[in-house]
Scaffold this motif. Structure first.
Motif, short mmCIF file in Angstrom:
data_model
loop_
_atom_site.label_atom_id
_atom_site.label_comp_id
_atom_site.label_asym_id
_atom_site.label_seq_id
_atom_site.Cartn_x
_atom_site.Cartn_y
_atom_site.Cartn_z
N ASN A 35 -41.29 -37.45 -65.63
CA ASN A 35 -40.15 -37.40 -65.11
C ASN A 35 -39.81 -38.44 -63.91
O ASN A 35 -38.72 -39.06 -64.06
CB ASN A 35 -39.65 -36.13 -64.16
CG ASN A 35 -39.60 -34.88 -65.16
OD1 ASN A 35 -39.16 -35.22 -66.05
ND2 ASN A 35 -39.79 -33.82 -64.58
N SER A 41 -28.38 -40.15 -55.90
CA SER A 41 -28.04 -38.91 -55.76
C SER A 41 -27.58 -38.18 -56.91
O SER A 41 -26.72 -38.92 -57.60
CB SER A 41 -27.17 -38.53 -54.44
OG SER A 41 -25.96 -39.18 -54.54
N LEU A 42 -27.27 -37.12 -57.00
CA LEU A 42 -26.53 -36.46 -58.15
C LEU A 42 -25.10 -36.88 -58.28
O LEU A 42 -24.70 -37.50 -59.37
CB LEU A 42 -26.56 -35.09 -58.24
CG LEU A 42 -25.92 -34.21 -59.42
CD1 LEU A 42 -26.65 -34.98 -60.58
CD2 LEU A 42 -26.08 -32.87 -59.45
N PRO A 43 -24.28 -36.95 -56.92
CA PRO A 43 -23.11 -37.24 -57.09
C PRO A 43 -23.01 -38.89 -57.37
O PRO A 43 -21.97 -39.07 -58.29
CB PRO A 43 -22.48 -37.02 -55.74
CG PRO A 43 -23.27 -35.90 -55.14
CD PRO A 43 -24.55 -35.98 -55.83
N SER A 44 -23.99 -39.75 -56.79
CA SER A 44 -23.65 -40.97 -57.31
C SER A 44 -23.98 -41.42 -58.67
O SER A 44 -23.37 -42.14 -59.31
CB SER A 44 -24.95 -41.88 -56.48
OG SER A 44 -24.32 -41.60 -55.13
N THR A 45 -25.10 -40.58 -59.07
CA THR A 45 -25.39 -40.64 -60.62
C THR A 45 -24.20 -40.24 -61.61
O THR A 45 -23.84 -40.91 -62.42
CB THR A 45 -26.54 -39.74 -61.05
OG1 THR A 45 -27.64 -40.21 -60.01
CG2 THR A 45 -26.70 -39.80 -62.37
N ILE A 46 -23.48 -39.40 -61.17
CA ILE A 46 -22.26 -38.84 -61.97
C ILE A 46 -21.09 -40.10 -61.78
O ILE A 46 -20.34 -40.31 -63.05
CB ILE A 46 -21.74 -37.60 -61.43
CG1 ILE A 46 -22.59 -36.60 -61.86
CG2 ILE A 46 -20.52 -37.23 -62.03
CD1 ILE A 46 -22.31 -35.06 -61.27
N PHE A 49 -26.11 -39.06 -69.53
CA PHE A 49 -27.34 -38.98 -68.57
C PHE A 49 -28.61 -39.34 -69.50
O PHE A 49 -29.44 -40.07 -68.77
CB PHE A 49 -27.47 -37.48 -68.07
CG PHE A 49 -28.43 -37.50 -67.03
CD1 PHE A 49 -28.33 -37.83 -65.71
CD2 PHE A 49 -29.70 -36.81 -67.39
CE1 PHE A 49 -29.34 -37.84 -64.99
CE2 PHE A 49 -30.82 -36.69 -66.62
CZ PHE A 49 -30.80 -37.39 -65.10
N THR A 71 -31.17 -42.41 -68.47
CA THR A 71 -32.87 -41.86 -67.84
C THR A 71 -33.96 -42.11 -69.19
O THR A 71 -35.00 -41.96 -69.16
CB THR A 71 -32.92 -40.58 -67.57
OG1 THR A 71 -32.42 -39.65 -68.59
CG2 THR A 71 -32.06 -40.25 -66.16
#
Length: 73
Positions: free
Chosen positions: A6, A53-58, A68, A72
């Motif tokens: 991961n 962060s998750l929001p930034s990734t989205i 996604f 990754t």
């Protein structure tokens, strides 16, 4: 062992964003504008200094129109 795998994927995020930006011929500043993130934040994510962060990734996924899994891999 799972944690190592991961971690490697997280480290690939910046490299993959850079690769996609190159293919799209999109400057980091355009990605920043399209996501609402700062240029500094985008630069730090690409260089691996920062994990998004998750929001930034989205926001990044939507701006680049990618999955996604692509981000990754």
């Amino acid at each position: 062992m799972m944690g190592v795998r991961n971690k490697m994927k997280v480290e690939n995020i910046g490299k993959n964003i850079k690769q996609i930006l190159d293919v799209l011929d999109m400057p980091q500043s355009t990605l920043a504008k399209n996501t609402g993130l700062t240029c500094a934040a985008i630069s730090q994510i690409i260089s691996g200094e920062r994990v998004p962060s998750l929001p930034s990734t989205i926001l990044i996924l939507n701006a680049l129109n990618i999955s996604f899994e692509r981000l990754t891999k």
